[in-house]
Scaffold this motif. Structure first.
Motif, PDB file in Angstrom:
ATOM      1  N   LEU A   7       0.830  -1.206   0.000  1.00 53.10           N
ATOM      2  CA  LEU A   7       0.000   0.000   0.000  1.00 53.10           C
ATOM      3  C   LEU A   7       0.863   1.254   0.000  1.00 53.10           C
ATOM      4  O   LEU A   7       0.574   2.222  -0.707  1.00 53.10           O
ATOM      5  CB  LEU A   7      -0.917  -0.006   1.232  1.00 53.10           C
ATOM      6  N   ILE A   8       1.934   1.236   0.774  1.00 48.83           N
ATOM      7  CA  ILE A   8       2.864   2.367   0.812  1.00 48.83           C
ATOM      8  C   ILE A   8       3.488   2.590  -0.566  1.00 48.83           C
ATOM      9  O   ILE A   8       3.562   3.720  -1.057  1.00 48.83           O
ATOM     10  CB  ILE A   8       3.965   2.122   1.865  1.00 48.83           C
ATOM     11  N   LEU A   9       3.909   1.509  -1.195  1.00 50.08           N
ATOM     12  CA  LEU A   9       4.547   1.634  -2.507  1.00 50.08           C
ATOM     13  C   LEU A   9       3.550   2.087  -3.572  1.00 50.08           C
ATOM     14  O   LEU A   9       3.894   2.895  -4.444  1.00 50.08           O
ATOM     15  CB  LEU A   9       5.180   0.302  -2.909  1.00 50.08           C
ATOM     16  N   GLU A  10       2.338   1.593  -3.492  1.00 45.83           N
ATOM     17  CA  GLU A  10       1.315   2.009  -4.455  1.00 45.83           C
ATOM     18  C   GLU A  10       1.026   3.505  -4.337  1.00 45.83           C
ATOM     19  O   GLU A  10       0.959   4.222  -5.345  1.00 45.83           O
ATOM     20  CB  GLU A  10       0.032   1.210  -4.220  1.00 45.83           C
ATOM     21  N   ALA A  11       0.874   3.976  -3.108  1.00 39.91           N
ATOM     22  CA  ALA A  11       0.618   5.406  -2.888  1.00 39.91           C
ATOM     23  C   ALA A  11       1.825   6.238  -3.312  1.00 39.91           C
ATOM     24  O   ALA A  11       1.671   7.320  -3.891  1.00 39.91           O
ATOM     25  CB  ALA A  11       0.298   5.655  -1.416  1.00 39.91           C
ATOM     26  N   SER A  12       3.025   5.751  -3.037  1.00 36.92           N
ATOM     27  CA  SER A  12       4.247   6.470  -3.402  1.00 36.92           C
ATOM     28  C   SER A  12       4.370   6.621  -4.911  1.00 36.92           C
ATOM     29  O   SER A  12       4.729   7.692  -5.419  1.00 36.92           O
ATOM     30  CB  SER A  12       5.474   5.743  -2.853  1.00 36.92           C
ATOM     31  N   MET A  13       4.074   5.555  -5.639  1.00 38.05           N
ATOM     32  CA  MET A  13       4.166   5.611  -7.092  1.00 38.05           C
ATOM     33  C   MET A  13       3.140   6.596  -7.648  1.00 38.05           C
ATOM     34  O   MET A  13       3.446   7.385  -8.558  1.00 38.05           O
ATOM     35  CB  MET A  13       3.937   4.226  -7.702  1.00 38.05           C
ATOM     36  N   LYS A  14       1.943   6.574  -7.121  1.00 39.51           N
ATOM     37  CA  LYS A  14       0.906   7.494  -7.589  1.00 39.51           C
ATOM     38  C   LYS A  14       1.320   8.945  -7.351  1.00 39.51           C
ATOM     39  O   LYS A  14       1.194   9.796  -8.240  1.00 39.51           O
ATOM     40  CB  LYS A  14      -0.415   7.202  -6.884  1.00 39.51           C
ATOM     41  N   LEU A  15       1.838   9.226  -6.163  1.00 37.62           N
ATOM     42  CA  LEU A  15       2.275  10.584  -5.848  1.00 37.62           C
ATOM     43  C   LEU A  15       3.458  10.989  -6.721  1.00 37.62           C
ATOM     44  O   LEU A  15       3.536  12.133  -7.192  1.00 37.62           O
ATOM     45  CB  LEU A  15       2.652  10.687  -4.370  1.00 37.62           C
ATOM     46  N   PHE A  16       4.383  10.068  -6.932  1.00 37.90           N
ATOM     47  CA  PHE A  16       5.558  10.355  -7.763  1.00 37.90           C
ATOM     48  C   PHE A  16       5.146  10.730  -9.178  1.00 37.90           C
ATOM     49  O   PHE A  16       5.636  11.706  -9.746  1.00 37.90           O
ATOM     50  CB  PHE A  16       6.481   9.137  -7.777  1.00 37.90           C
ATOM     51  N   VAL A  17       4.236   9.953  -9.764  1.00 44.32           N
ATOM     52  CA  VAL A  17       3.788  10.225 -11.129  1.00 44.32           C
ATOM     53  C   VAL A  17       3.042  11.552 -11.200  1.00 44.32           C
ATOM     54  O   VAL A  17       3.180  12.316 -12.164  1.00 44.32           O
ATOM     55  CB  VAL A  17       2.908   9.067 -11.641  1.00 44.32           C
ATOM     56  N   GLU A  18       2.254  11.852 -10.162  1.00 43.65           N
ATOM     57  CA  GLU A  18       1.455  13.076 -10.171  1.00 43.65           C
ATOM     58  C   GLU A  18       2.258  14.318  -9.815  1.00 43.65           C
ATOM     59  O   GLU A  18       2.061  15.390 -10.399  1.00 43.65           O
ATOM     60  CB  GLU A  18       0.297  12.935  -9.172  1.00 43.65           C
ATOM     61  N   LYS A  19       3.185  14.187  -8.855  1.00 41.00           N
ATOM     62  CA  LYS A  19       3.844  15.367  -8.301  1.00 41.00           C
ATOM     63  C   LYS A  19       5.346  15.447  -8.585  1.00 41.00           C
ATOM     64  O   LYS A  19       5.945  16.506  -8.428  1.00 41.00           O
ATOM     65  CB  LYS A  19       3.636  15.402  -6.774  1.00 41.00           C
ATOM     66  N   GLY A  20       5.958  14.322  -8.926  1.00 40.23           N
ATOM     67  CA  GLY A  20       7.405  14.316  -9.097  1.00 40.23           C
ATOM     68  C   GLY A  20       8.105  13.913  -7.802  1.00 40.23           C
ATOM     69  O   GLY A  20       7.510  13.898  -6.724  1.00 40.23           O
ATOM     70  N   ILE A  21       9.382  13.640  -7.920  1.00 41.62           N
ATOM     71  CA  ILE A  21      10.120  13.089  -6.781  1.00 41.62           C
ATOM     72  C   ILE A  21      10.297  14.100  -5.655  1.00 41.62           C
ATOM     73  O   ILE A  21      10.226  13.748  -4.474  1.00 41.62           O
ATOM     74  CB  ILE A  21      11.490  12.530  -7.248  1.00 41.62           C
ATOM     75  N   GLU A  22      10.505  15.366  -5.978  1.00 39.73           N
ATOM     76  CA  GLU A  22      10.756  16.364  -4.945  1.00 39.73           C
ATOM     77  C   GLU A  22       9.518  16.616  -4.089  1.00 39.73           C
ATOM     78  O   GLU A  22       9.620  16.874  -2.889  1.00 39.73           O
ATOM     79  CB  GLU A  22      11.239  17.672  -5.572  1.00 39.73           C
ATOM     80  N   GLN A  23       8.348  16.549  -4.716  1.00 36.82           N
ATOM     81  CA  GLN A  23       7.109  16.834  -4.005  1.00 36.82           C
ATOM     82  C   GLN A  23       6.497  15.599  -3.355  1.00 36.82           C
ATOM     83  O   GLN A  23       5.460  15.694  -2.693  1.00 36.82           O
ATOM     84  CB  GLN A  23       6.090  17.460  -4.971  1.00 36.82           C
TER      85      GLN A  23
END
Length: 205
Positions: free
Chosen positions: A17-33
């Motif tokens: 679940l952590i990895l799924e949420a992280s990937m979604k945020l990464f794709v939407e916001k980028g690594i810095e955000q």
């Protein structure tokens, strides 16, 4: 299912679940955000819970990049149906490019962003296992091509690295929007067209 098995299953589910949420945020916001805090908020758990599974953000992005390599590996499975090693090599490049074009953020994470490599440096890992495994797949196919009479006079490892570099360059230039400002006649098809020209060079070997 025993209590220990249920607890282990719950831990794996929460990690996923952590990895799924992280990937979604990464794709939407980028690594810095993408931060530990907004990952925790996304799954409705505390920051401390995330830290139980991953020591920092780089560890999360290393795990994500490992998942991406696994996805690419699944794409390559269809290649084993091709008996001709040269046809397999050509198809491998097409699949590689298609994955990169379909998943530009993931491709960046796999091959351009520093976070996964910083994680390896922090853990003093001596090998980039995902990269090594992927390169070994390519090198094996190139070796089979050489054994079949192609690429006479070429050395296996440098040639394999050159092929990887050429195909990676096509993907990276496109993903990083470097092809748009060069005033190319057909910028929308330049990656596919460039790869077709590359295949013509391979056919001469």
């Amino acid at each position: 299912m025993s209590s220990a098995d249920r607890k282990a299953k719950k831990k794996e589910e929460l990690k996923a679940l952590i990895l799924e949420a992280s990937m979604k945020l990464f794709v939407e916001k980028g690594i810095e955000q993408t931060t530990i805090r907004n990952i925790a908020d996304a799954i409705d758990y505390s920051i401390g819970t995330v830290y139980i599974y991953f020591k920092d953000k780089n560890a999360i992005f290393h795990a994500l990049h490992t998942q991406c390599f696994a996805e690419l590996g699944v794409q390559f499975r269809v290649l084993y149906d091709l008996n001709d090693p040269m046809e397999r090599l050509k198809a491998m490049g097409k699949l590689y490019i298609q994955y990169a074009m379909d998943n530009p953020d993931k491709y960046d994470l796999m091959f351009s962003l520093k976070a996964p490599m910083e994680f390896l440096n922090d853990t003093q890992a001596n090998e980039w296992e995902e990269g090594t495994a992927s390169f070994e797949v390519l090198r094996t196919v190139v070796q089979e091509c050489i054994m079949a009479g192609h690429f006479k006079g070429h050395r296996l490892e440098p040639l394999s690295y050159l092929i990887w570099g050429c195909v990676h360059g096509l993907c990276s230039l496109e993903i990083r929007a470097r092809t748009k400002g060069v005033l190319l006649k057909n910028p929308d098809t330049i990656v596919a067209d460039g790869y077709d020209e590359f295949l013509k060079l391979l056919d001469k070997q």
